[in-house]
Scaffold this motif. Structure first.
Motif, PDB file in Angstrom:
ATOM      1  N   LYS A   7       0.842  -1.190   0.000  1.00 26.31           N
ATOM      2  CA  LYS A   7       0.000   0.000   0.000  1.00 26.31           C
ATOM      3  C   LYS A   7       0.877   1.240   0.000  1.00 26.31           C
ATOM      4  CE  LYS A   7      -0.694   0.160   5.031  1.00 26.31           C
ATOM      5  NZ  LYS A   7      -1.718   0.090   6.111  1.00 26.31           N
TER       6      LYS A   7
ATOM      7  N   VAL B   8       1.308   5.225   1.305  1.00 29.16           N
ATOM      8  CA  VAL B   8       0.911   6.203   2.314  1.00 29.16           C
ATOM      9  C   VAL B   8       1.539   7.540   1.951  1.00 29.16           C
ATOM     10  CG1 VAL B   8       1.026   6.857   4.741  1.00 29.16           C
ATOM     11  CG2 VAL B   8       0.710   4.457   4.112  1.00 29.16           C
TER      12      VAL B   8
ATOM     13  N   GLU C 225      -1.166  12.377   4.546  1.00 29.95           N
ATOM     14  CA  GLU C 225      -2.078  11.498   5.282  1.00 29.95           C
ATOM     15  C   GLU C 225      -1.580  11.236   6.700  1.00 29.95           C
ATOM     16  OE1 GLU C 225      -3.669   8.739   1.544  1.00 29.95           O
ATOM     17  OE2 GLU C 225      -2.226   7.961   2.976  1.00 29.95           O
TER      18      GLU C 225
ATOM     19  N   GLN D  16      -0.312  12.242  10.247  1.00 29.79           N
ATOM     20  CA  GLN D  16      -0.355  13.364  11.182  1.00 29.79           C
ATOM     21  C   GLN D  16       0.942  13.490  11.973  1.00 29.79           C
ATOM     22  OE1 GLN D  16      -3.859  12.909  13.626  1.00 29.79           O
ATOM     23  NE2 GLN D  16      -5.178  13.861  12.090  1.00 29.79           N
TER      24      GLN D  16
ATOM     25  N   ASN E 113       0.949   7.765  12.555  1.00 27.28           N
ATOM     26  CA  ASN E 113      -0.417   8.082  12.955  1.00 27.28           C
ATOM     27  C   ASN E 113      -1.148   8.757  11.800  1.00 27.28           C
ATOM     28  OD1 ASN E 113      -0.122   7.200  15.718  1.00 27.28           O
ATOM     29  ND2 ASN E 113       1.195   8.985  16.010  1.00 27.28           N
ATOM     30  N   ARG E 114      -2.332   8.221  11.466  1.00 27.52           N
ATOM     31  CA  ARG E 114      -3.078   8.708  10.306  1.00 27.52           C
ATOM     32  C   ARG E 114      -4.494   9.149  10.674  1.00 27.52           C
ATOM     33  NH1 ARG E 114      -3.102   4.527   5.711  1.00 27.52           N
ATOM     34  NH2 ARG E 114      -3.716   3.093   7.389  1.00 27.52           N
TER      35      ARG E 114
ATOM     36  N   SER F 195      -8.059   9.255  11.753  1.00 32.43           N
ATOM     37  CA  SER F 195      -9.108   8.265  11.964  1.00 32.43           C
ATOM     38  C   SER F 195      -8.765   6.907  11.371  1.00 32.43           C
ATOM     39  CB  SER F 195     -10.427   8.774  11.347  1.00 32.43           C
ATOM     40  OG  SER F 195     -10.268   9.007   9.946  1.00 32.43           O
ATOM     41  N   GLN F 196      -7.769   6.845  10.493  1.00 31.49           N
ATOM     42  CA  GLN F 196      -7.358   5.581   9.910  1.00 31.49           C
ATOM     43  C   GLN F 196      -6.455   4.815  10.877  1.00 31.49           C
ATOM     44  OE1 GLN F 196      -6.368   5.574   5.606  1.00 31.49           O
ATOM     45  NE2 GLN F 196      -6.362   7.806   5.796  1.00 31.49           N
ATOM     46  N   LYS F 197      -6.374   3.513  10.656  1.00 27.77           N
ATOM     47  CA  LYS F 197      -5.556   2.665  11.513  1.00 27.77           C
ATOM     48  C   LYS F 197      -4.083   3.053  11.366  1.00 27.77           C
ATOM     49  CE  LYS F 197      -4.512  -2.175  12.520  1.00 27.77           C
ATOM     50  NZ  LYS F 197      -4.762  -3.592  12.125  1.00 27.77           N
TER      51      LYS F 197
END
Length: 284
Positions: free
Chosen positions: A216, A218, A222, A224, A244-245, A247-249
């Protein structure tokens, strides 16, 4: 800015307790040796002496950080580098080593010292320029995590199926317990291997993260924040990097070469350069 020197070391209480316990055990072994006079106890005494020195060495380690320099110290001596003298870095596992220009002096903070993550942060704050995302473009999984563990899981799984098939034909349900446990352990090993990133490649403002069966991308905007975190285990602290993203995992990275602190500071530098916040700061 570091207003005053910071010292990272094990507490004196831990050192005193460790030496007290070792002293008691040493006296007991010495009394037994005097009374029994058995030659088999000599290797035990030697082994105990080596353990005593190893623990004493570990408990007297220090890392000292100031605005101008960083030092690593033990009972054998101290090594110091000014921040401006550091020319390159190296490391393995959870460790990081700082080298001067001619390689004559190296400083390696001990990773098991309390607040080791703060030491890594200070190194990044003073010399983030050493962690160029393009120099460490691809960070890969260590061999034991990326290949050996899945192979062990595969062999164990096959062995468990074989034993289960044999016992199922010749014994009752209770005899299936050992192979079932084997299969559960294999499943955990496989789960860890397939869920853990095997490599991270910097591609401009994106990271290409590859797993055993997928991959994937990133983007920097995206993410934070990039954090160095740890979990306390029986074998000490197990460090990992967390992207750390919101609300995403979050994405957790561990066991990557060259070493976890280098991976962390490299990705932190990458995020600083390519995130929206970082680009805004650069324009200002």
């Amino acid at each position: 800015m570091i207003k005053e020197s910071r010292v990272y070391r094990h507490s004196m209480i831990q050192l005193i307790l460790a030496l007290f316990v070792l002293a008691i055990v040493g006296v007991i072994l010495l009394i037994i040796l005097i009374q029994d006079d058995s030659p088999t106890l000599f290797p035990v005494i030697i082994f105990f002496g080596v353990v005593f020195l190893a623990i004493f060495y570990s408990m007297t380690l220090k890392t000292i950080i100031s605005e101008d320099e960083i030092s690593s110290q033990n009972f054998l001596g101290v090594k110091t580098l000014r921040w401006s003298e550091i020319s390159h870095i190296s490391g393995s596992g959870n460790g990081i080593k700082l080298h001067n220009f001619d390689g004559s002096v190296t400083v390696a903070p001990n990773e098991q010292l309390p607040h080791y993550e703060d030491v890594v942060e200070y190194i990044g704050a003073k010399r983030l320029d050493l962690f160029d995302p393009w120099e460490y473009g691809t960070m890969t999984k260590n061999l034991e995590y990326g290949l050996i563990l899945p192979v062990i899981g595969l062999v164990t799984l096959g062995f468990g199926f074989f034993i289960m098939s044999q016992l199922y034909a010749e014994a009752g349900l209770l005899a299936l317990l050992p192979p079932i446990v084997t299969l559960v352990i294999s499943g955990v090993v496989f789960g860890l291997a397939f869920s853990a990133p095997q490599s991270v490649t910097v591609e401009g403002n994106s990271l290409l993260i590859k797993y055993l069966s997928s991959q994937k991308t990133v983007r920097a905007d995206e993410v934070q924040s990039v954090e160095l975190k740890y979990q306390q285990t029986r074998n000490g602290r197990m460090y990992f990097v967390q992207l750390n993203r919101g609300s995403q995992k979050p994405v957790k990275l561990s066991g990557l070469k060259p070493s976890l602190p280098i991976v962390y500071l490299t990705l932190k530098n990458w995020h600083k350069k390519y995130s929206t916040i970082g680009l805004t700061n650069q324009r200002n």
